[in-house]
Design a protein around this motif. Sequence first.
Motif, mmCIF file in Angstrom:
data_model
loop_
_atom_site.group_PDB
_atom_site.id
_atom_site.type_symbol
_atom_site.label_atom_id
_atom_site.label_comp_id
_atom_site.label_asym_id
_atom_site.label_seq_id
_atom_site.Cartn_x
_atom_site.Cartn_y
_atom_site.Cartn_z
ATOM 1 N N LYS A 1 0.820 -1.211 0.000
ATOM 2 C CA LYS A 1 0.000 0.000 0.000
ATOM 3 C C LYS A 1 0.851 1.256 0.000
ATOM 4 N N GLU A 2 2.043 1.174 0.561
ATOM 5 C CA GLU A 2 2.902 2.353 0.616
ATOM 6 C C GLU A 2 4.322 1.943 0.246
ATOM 7 N N PHE A 3 5.216 2.930 0.165
ATOM 8 C CA PHE A 3 6.564 2.684 -0.327
ATOM 9 C C PHE A 3 7.328 1.651 0.495
ATOM 10 N N ASP A 4 7.223 1.699 1.814
ATOM 11 C CA ASP A 4 7.976 0.754 2.647
ATOM 12 C C ASP A 4 7.573 -0.694 2.355
ATOM 13 N N ASP A 5 6.287 -0.941 2.129
ATOM 14 C CA ASP A 5 5.822 -2.277 1.763
ATOM 15 C C ASP A 5 6.378 -2.683 0.402
ATOM 16 N N PHE A 6 6.360 -1.736 -0.536
ATOM 17 C CA PHE A 6 6.869 -1.969 -1.882
ATOM 18 C C PHE A 6 8.364 -2.304 -1.818
ATOM 19 N N HIS A 7 9.110 -1.511 -1.063
ATOM 20 C CA HIS A 7 10.556 -1.710 -0.941
ATOM 21 C C HIS A 7 10.857 -3.075 -0.318
ATOM 22 N N ALA A 8 10.131 -3.437 0.719
ATOM 23 C CA ALA A 8 10.326 -4.743 1.366
ATOM 24 C C ALA A 8 10.014 -5.884 0.392
ATOM 25 N N ALA A 9 8.974 -5.713 -0.424
ATOM 26 C CA ALA A 9 8.617 -6.743 -1.403
ATOM 27 C C ALA A 9 9.705 -6.883 -2.468
ATOM 28 N N ILE A 10 10.261 -5.765 -2.922
ATOM 29 C CA ILE A 10 11.351 -5.811 -3.908
ATOM 30 C C ILE A 10 12.574 -6.501 -3.299
ATOM 31 N N LEU A 11 12.900 -6.164 -2.051
ATOM 32 C CA LEU A 11 14.024 -6.814 -1.374
ATOM 33 C C LEU A 11 13.794 -8.323 -1.267
ATOM 34 N N ASP A 12 12.561 -8.714 -1.003
ATOM 35 C CA ASP A 12 12.216 -10.126 -0.911
ATOM 36 C C ASP A 12 12.398 -10.816 -2.260
ATOM 37 N N ILE A 13 12.033 -10.131 -3.339
ATOM 38 C CA ILE A 13 12.208 -10.691 -4.692
ATOM 39 C C ILE A 13 13.700 -10.926 -4.959
ATOM 40 N N PHE A 14 14.536 -9.947 -4.651
ATOM 41 C CA PHE A 14 15.970 -10.111 -4.893
ATOM 42 C C PHE A 14 16.566 -11.193 -4.000
ATOM 43 N N THR B 1 14.951 -13.861 -3.075
ATOM 44 C CA THR B 1 14.514 -15.093 -3.730
ATOM 45 C C THR B 1 15.391 -15.405 -4.926
ATOM 46 N N VAL B 2 15.641 -14.407 -5.773
ATOM 47 C CA VAL B 2 16.463 -14.613 -6.967
ATOM 48 C C VAL B 2 17.877 -15.017 -6.562
ATOM 49 N N ASN B 3 18.458 -14.335 -5.592
ATOM 50 C CA ASN B 3 19.826 -14.637 -5.169
ATOM 51 C C ASN B 3 19.950 -16.015 -4.535
ATOM 52 N N SER B 4 18.926 -16.449 -3.829
ATOM 53 C CA SER B 4 19.016 -17.758 -3.183
ATOM 54 C C SER B 4 18.666 -18.895 -4.134
ATOM 55 N N THR B 5 17.954 -18.589 -5.222
ATOM 56 C CA THR B 5 17.523 -19.623 -6.146
ATOM 57 C C THR B 5 18.510 -19.846 -7.273
ATOM 58 N N LEU B 6 18.949 -18.763 -7.907
ATOM 59 C CA LEU B 6 19.833 -18.888 -9.053
ATOM 60 C C LEU B 6 21.267 -19.131 -8.606
ATOM 61 N N PRO B 7 21.949 -20.076 -9.261
ATOM 62 C CA PRO B 7 23.347 -20.313 -8.898
ATOM 63 C C PRO B 7 24.235 -19.202 -9.442
ATOM 64 N N VAL C 1 21.028 -5.426 -5.020
ATOM 65 C CA VAL C 1 19.703 -4.831 -4.862
ATOM 66 C C VAL C 1 19.777 -3.383 -5.367
ATOM 67 N N PRO C 2 18.762 -2.943 -6.105
ATOM 68 C CA PRO C 2 18.777 -1.551 -6.576
ATOM 69 C C PRO C 2 18.731 -0.573 -5.412
ATOM 70 N N THR D 1 13.576 -7.030 -14.911
ATOM 71 C CA THR D 1 14.419 -7.456 -16.028
ATOM 72 C C THR D 1 15.585 -6.513 -16.263
ATOM 73 N N GLN D 2 15.425 -5.244 -15.921
ATOM 74 C CA GLN D 2 16.544 -4.307 -16.051
ATOM 75 C C GLN D 2 17.589 -4.538 -14.969
ATOM 76 N N ARG D 3 17.176 -4.998 -13.806
ATOM 77 C CA ARG D 3 18.089 -5.138 -12.675
ATOM 78 C C ARG D 3 18.701 -6.529 -12.553
ATOM 79 N N VAL D 4 18.003 -7.557 -13.027
ATOM 80 C CA VAL D 4 18.504 -8.929 -12.938
ATOM 81 C C VAL D 4 18.793 -9.407 -14.353
#
Length: 167
Positions: free
Chosen positions: A35-48, A50-56, A62-63, A92-95
Amino acid sequence: MGMIMSFMGKGMPSTQTLNMLMGTLYKQFIDKDVKEFDDFHAAILDIFTTVNSTLPGKHYDVPSRKEVQECFIKWEKGDQESKKHVFVEFITQRVKVGVLDDSTVITGIVTPPAAMAAKKAGENVPQLKMIKAIPDFIFVPSATVLALMSAKLSRKMLMGKLGNSAS
């Protein structure tokens, strides 16, 4: 030998694979209550995370907070479809999906048999008799890792020299 090389693949994964990956990441993203920026930022951090722990291999940086904030402003203004587009474009621009270069693949394939041949030849040299004491299962992977590291380092040094001479 040709079959092995064809199964290894070359280049970027298919568009269908990337779409499935982005769809999965976006589903993980929208499952969060943003709903707000802090939630968005936390979700983006969670995505990165996930990507870092999944991909070898390489771990992706993180941006910056500013980049995430710019993305949030675009994302917040859009409707459901444009929100997904903004998210996918940002990720896709960041990963970037890594691609092995030919020298790394060739070094990885050629080094183990060469290491075995070098070890066998070294066992007959009086100054290297102690090489017999090193088991093959330690010597071959160690030589392969060292060869891969030196190939990568020499490639970076060469690219660095080429990059500096161009400017």
